[in-house]
Write a protein that holds these residues in place. Structure first.
Motif, PDB file in Angstrom:
ATOM      1  N   ALA A 193       0.836  -1.212   0.000  1.00 32.95           N
ATOM      2  CA  ALA A 193       0.000   0.000   0.000  1.00 32.95           C
ATOM      3  C   ALA A 193       0.866   1.254   0.000  1.00 32.95           C
ATOM      4  CB  ALA A 193      -0.932  -0.007   1.211  1.00 32.95           C
ATOM      5  N   MET A 194       1.967   1.244   0.754  1.00 35.12           N
ATOM      6  CA  MET A 194       2.857   2.403   0.780  1.00 35.12           C
ATOM      7  C   MET A 194       3.519   2.611  -0.582  1.00 35.12           C
ATOM      8  SD  MET A 194       2.596   3.954   3.579  1.00 35.12           S
ATOM      9  CE  MET A 194       3.959   5.059   3.279  1.00 35.12           C
ATOM     10  N   GLN A 195       3.864   1.522  -1.260  1.00 34.36           N
ATOM     11  CA  GLN A 195       4.431   1.657  -2.595  1.00 34.36           C
ATOM     12  C   GLN A 195       3.422   2.271  -3.561  1.00 34.36           C
ATOM     13  OE1 GLN A 195       7.595   1.157  -3.543  1.00 34.36           O
ATOM     14  NE2 GLN A 195       8.073   0.674  -1.416  1.00 34.36           N
ATOM     15  N   GLN A 196       2.155   1.915  -3.397  1.00 33.92           N
ATOM     16  CA  GLN A 196       1.119   2.505  -4.250  1.00 33.92           C
ATOM     17  C   GLN A 196       0.989   4.002  -3.996  1.00 33.92           C
ATOM     18  OE1 GLN A 196      -2.246   0.062  -3.167  1.00 33.92           O
ATOM     19  NE2 GLN A 196      -1.898  -1.375  -4.837  1.00 33.92           N
ATOM     20  N   VAL A 197       1.079   4.399  -2.728  1.00 37.37           N
ATOM     21  CA  VAL A 197       1.014   5.826  -2.396  1.00 37.37           C
ATOM     22  C   VAL A 197       2.175   6.579  -3.032  1.00 37.37           C
ATOM     23  CG1 VAL A 197       1.173   7.494  -0.504  1.00 37.37           C
ATOM     24  CG2 VAL A 197      -0.276   5.474  -0.263  1.00 37.37           C
ATOM     25  N   ARG A 198       3.358   5.990  -2.966  1.00 38.72           N
ATOM     26  CA  ARG A 198       4.527   6.672  -3.514  1.00 38.72           C
ATOM     27  C   ARG A 198       4.490   6.732  -5.038  1.00 38.72           C
ATOM     28  NH1 ARG A 198       8.023   3.735   1.143  1.00 38.72           N
ATOM     29  NH2 ARG A 198       7.958   5.449   2.638  1.00 38.72           N
ATOM     30  N   GLN A 199       3.934   5.702  -5.654  1.00 39.69           N
ATOM     31  CA  GLN A 199       3.763   5.772  -7.099  1.00 39.69           C
ATOM     32  C   GLN A 199       2.779   6.876  -7.474  1.00 39.69           C
ATOM     33  OE1 GLN A 199       5.475   4.096  -9.467  1.00 39.69           O
ATOM     34  NE2 GLN A 199       6.717   3.346  -7.764  1.00 39.69           N
ATOM     35  N   THR A 200       1.755   7.033  -6.649  1.00 41.05           N
ATOM     36  CA  THR A 200       0.807   8.129  -6.884  1.00 41.05           C
ATOM     37  C   THR A 200       1.489   9.483  -6.727  1.00 41.05           C
ATOM     38  OG1 THR A 200      -0.993   6.740  -6.062  1.00 41.05           O
ATOM     39  CG2 THR A 200      -1.413   9.103  -6.176  1.00 41.05           C
ATOM     40  N   GLN A 201       2.395   9.590  -5.760  1.00 39.46           N
ATOM     41  CA  GLN A 201       3.134  10.843  -5.583  1.00 39.46           C
ATOM     42  C   GLN A 201       4.002  11.142  -6.801  1.00 39.46           C
ATOM     43  OE1 GLN A 201       5.045   9.839  -1.814  1.00 39.46           O
ATOM     44  NE2 GLN A 201       3.802  11.363  -0.771  1.00 39.46           N
ATOM     45  N   LYS A 202       4.625  10.116  -7.353  1.00 41.23           N
ATOM     46  CA  LYS A 202       5.446  10.331  -8.541  1.00 41.23           C
ATOM     47  C   LYS A 202       4.580  10.720  -9.737  1.00 41.23           C
ATOM     48  CE  LYS A 202       9.288   7.335  -7.194  1.00 41.23           C
ATOM     49  NZ  LYS A 202      10.153   6.195  -7.569  1.00 41.23           N
ATOM     50  N   LEU A 203       3.401  10.127  -9.810  1.00 38.89           N
ATOM     51  CA  LEU A 203       2.483  10.517 -10.878  1.00 38.89           C
ATOM     52  C   LEU A 203       2.060  11.970 -10.710  1.00 38.89           C
ATOM     53  CD1 LEU A 203       0.753   9.783 -13.319  1.00 38.89           C
ATOM     54  CD2 LEU A 203      -1.002   8.948 -11.736  1.00 38.89           C
ATOM     55  N   ARG A 204       1.816  12.389  -9.482  1.00 41.86           N
ATOM     56  CA  ARG A 204       1.484  13.789  -9.220  1.00 41.86           C
ATOM     57  C   ARG A 204       2.644  14.695  -9.629  1.00 41.86           C
ATOM     58  NH1 ARG A 204       0.148  14.168  -3.100  1.00 41.86           N
ATOM     59  NH2 ARG A 204       0.149  16.380  -3.636  1.00 41.86           N
ATOM     60  N   GLU A 205       3.869  14.242  -9.406  1.00 42.21           N
ATOM     61  CA  GLU A 205       5.030  15.054  -9.780  1.00 42.21           C
ATOM     62  C   GLU A 205       5.088  15.256 -11.283  1.00 42.21           C
ATOM     63  OE1 GLU A 205       8.795  16.363 -10.992  1.00 42.21           O
ATOM     64  OE2 GLU A 205       7.967  14.388 -11.476  1.00 42.21           O
ATOM     65  N   LEU A 206       4.768  14.202 -12.045  1.00 44.01           N
ATOM     66  CA  LEU A 206       4.749  14.341 -13.497  1.00 44.01           C
ATOM     67  C   LEU A 206       3.678  15.338 -13.939  1.00 44.01           C
ATOM     68  CD1 LEU A 206       5.228  10.711 -14.892  1.00 44.01           C
ATOM     69  CD2 LEU A 206       6.798  12.653 -15.087  1.00 44.01           C
ATOM     70  N   VAL A 207       2.526  15.279 -13.293  1.00 44.49           N
ATOM     71  CA  VAL A 207       1.462  16.227 -13.616  1.00 44.49           C
ATOM     72  C   VAL A 207       1.900  17.650 -13.284  1.00 44.49           C
ATOM     73  CG1 VAL A 207      -0.899  16.924 -13.062  1.00 44.49           C
ATOM     74  CG2 VAL A 207      -0.348  14.503 -13.324  1.00 44.49           C
ATOM     75  N   MET A 208       2.574  17.835 -12.142  1.00 48.51           N
ATOM     76  CA  MET A 208       3.056  19.163 -11.768  1.00 48.51           C
ATOM     77  C   MET A 208       4.113  19.674 -12.737  1.00 48.51           C
ATOM     78  SD  MET A 208       3.139  19.150  -7.574  1.00 48.51           S
ATOM     79  CE  MET A 208       4.121  17.664  -7.419  1.00 48.51           C
ATOM     80  N   ALA A 209       4.987  18.771 -13.208  1.00 51.41           N
ATOM     81  CA  ALA A 209       5.994  19.176 -14.195  1.00 51.41           C
ATOM     82  C   ALA A 209       5.327  19.607 -15.492  1.00 51.41           C
ATOM     83  CB  ALA A 209       6.976  18.027 -14.439  1.00 51.41           C
ATOM     84  N   GLN A 210       4.281  18.901 -15.880  1.00 46.26           N
ATOM     85  CA  GLN A 210       3.550  19.286 -17.086  1.00 46.26           C
ATOM     86  C   GLN A 210       2.866  20.642 -16.905  1.00 46.26           C
ATOM     87  OE1 GLN A 210       0.394  16.602 -18.145  1.00 46.26           O
ATOM     88  NE2 GLN A 210       0.065  17.536 -20.145  1.00 46.26           N
ATOM     89  N   ILE A 211       2.249  20.827 -15.735  1.00 48.33           N
ATOM     90  CA  ILE A 211       1.606  22.122 -15.455  1.00 48.33           C
ATOM     91  C   ILE A 211       2.637  23.244 -15.467  1.00 48.33           C
ATOM     92  CG2 ILE A 211       0.431  23.452 -13.649  1.00 48.33           C
ATOM     93  CD1 ILE A 211      -0.995  20.885 -12.839  1.00 48.33           C
ATOM     94  N   GLN A 212       3.809  22.985 -14.904  1.00 45.94           N
ATOM     95  CA  GLN A 212       4.868  23.997 -14.890  1.00 45.94           C
ATOM     96  C   GLN A 212       5.279  24.371 -16.307  1.00 45.94           C
ATOM     97  OE1 GLN A 212       8.380  23.248 -12.379  1.00 45.94           O
ATOM     98  NE2 GLN A 212       9.652  23.736 -14.162  1.00 45.94           N
TER      99      GLN A 212
END
Length: 264
Positions: free
Chosen positions: A198-217
């Motif tokens: 479950a923690m690995q899934q959370v961290r993968q979600t965080q990395k996905l959020r980072e990609l979205v933030m990089a795209q927004i930037q």
């Protein structure tokens, strides 16, 4: 019991006297032996029954003890902890991703002074209506806007590339968790493996959020720079067509609509 044996003995004695005439002595001896055998058989039968009952009770107690041992073993299995944990290095990965997008003139989402950078970089339409905003200022700002676009796009691409390079270590972590899940011996270990997954899934979600933030930037820097260029060009055009003789464009020449000569 003795009364029953005596009755049997008397009956047997009478029968012996009538049949063979052997006298009371011989008949009594036979009767006594028969009575003794009957009594011993009864006694041994009672003892055998008692032994059987005791054996059955002992087997029942052994089964109870075995059940208790199984319960204790099950308790130990279900409360046993894992010998090692696989949490991964997601925090370091996320920090590296946040640093990757802070490149050159790009206004990064992870910048601590993002508001001040924004106000300094994108000054707005009113600033370009100022008479002192000429060709040199536009040329300088254009370089900054272009660099912001270029650096922001490059940072987003580097962020995606860095995440791609993390696939190997992530796959190693997931493989280890899969093996731990298959070898879990009790409820506690299974729960602990589930928590790690479950923690690995959370961290993968965080990395996905980072990609979205990089795209927004990247999109924000690009669109903001385009908007600033449009605002600057529009302001300077308005000043020119409104008759401001101080308007300076392109090569530094001053344009005055009043001095334009229309040729036939």
């Amino acid at each position: 019991m003795k009364r029953i044996l005596l009755t049997i003995a008397m009956a047997l004695g009478a029968g012996s006297t009538l049949a063979g005439g052997g006298g009371l002595t011989g008949g009594a001896t036979e009767i006594t032996q028969i009575a003794n055998n009957v009594e011993l058989g009864a006694i041994f039968g009672e003892e055998a029954q008692q032994v059987a009952q005791q054996a059955q009770q002992l087997a029942h107690e052994i089964q109870m003890i075995q059940n208790q041992l199984n319960m204790y073993q099950n308790l130990l299995d279900n409360t046993a902890n894992l010998s090692n944990y696989m949490w991964g290095n997601a925090l370091n990965d996320l920090m590296a991703l946040a640093n990757t997008v802070q490149e050159g003139y790009a206004i990064a989402y992870s910048a601590s002074n993002i508001d001040s950078q924004w106000q300094q970089r994108y000054k707005g339409y009113s600033n370009y209506l100022n008479n002192t905003y000429g060709a040199a200022s536009f040329q300088s700002d254009y370089r900054v806007w272009y660099s912001a676009q270029r650096d922001s796009l490059h940072g987003a691409l580097r962020s995606a590339n860095l995440q791609s390079s993390q696939f190997t270590s992530e796959e190693s972590t997931l493989s280890a968790l899969e093996n731990m899940s298959q070898s879990a011996s009790g409820r506690m270990q299974a729960i602990q493996v589930g928590n790690q997954i479950a923690m690995q899934q959370v961290r993968q979600t965080q990395k996905l959020r980072e990609l979205v933030m990089a795209q927004i930037q990247a999109q924000t820097n690009y669109l903001a720079s385009e908007a600033e260029k449009d605002a600057a060009n529009q302001a300077r055009a308005e000043r020119y067509f409104s008759g401001h003789s101080t308007t300076v464009v392109g090569d530094g020449k001053r344009f005055n609509p009043g001095s334009i000569v229309v040729r036939p």
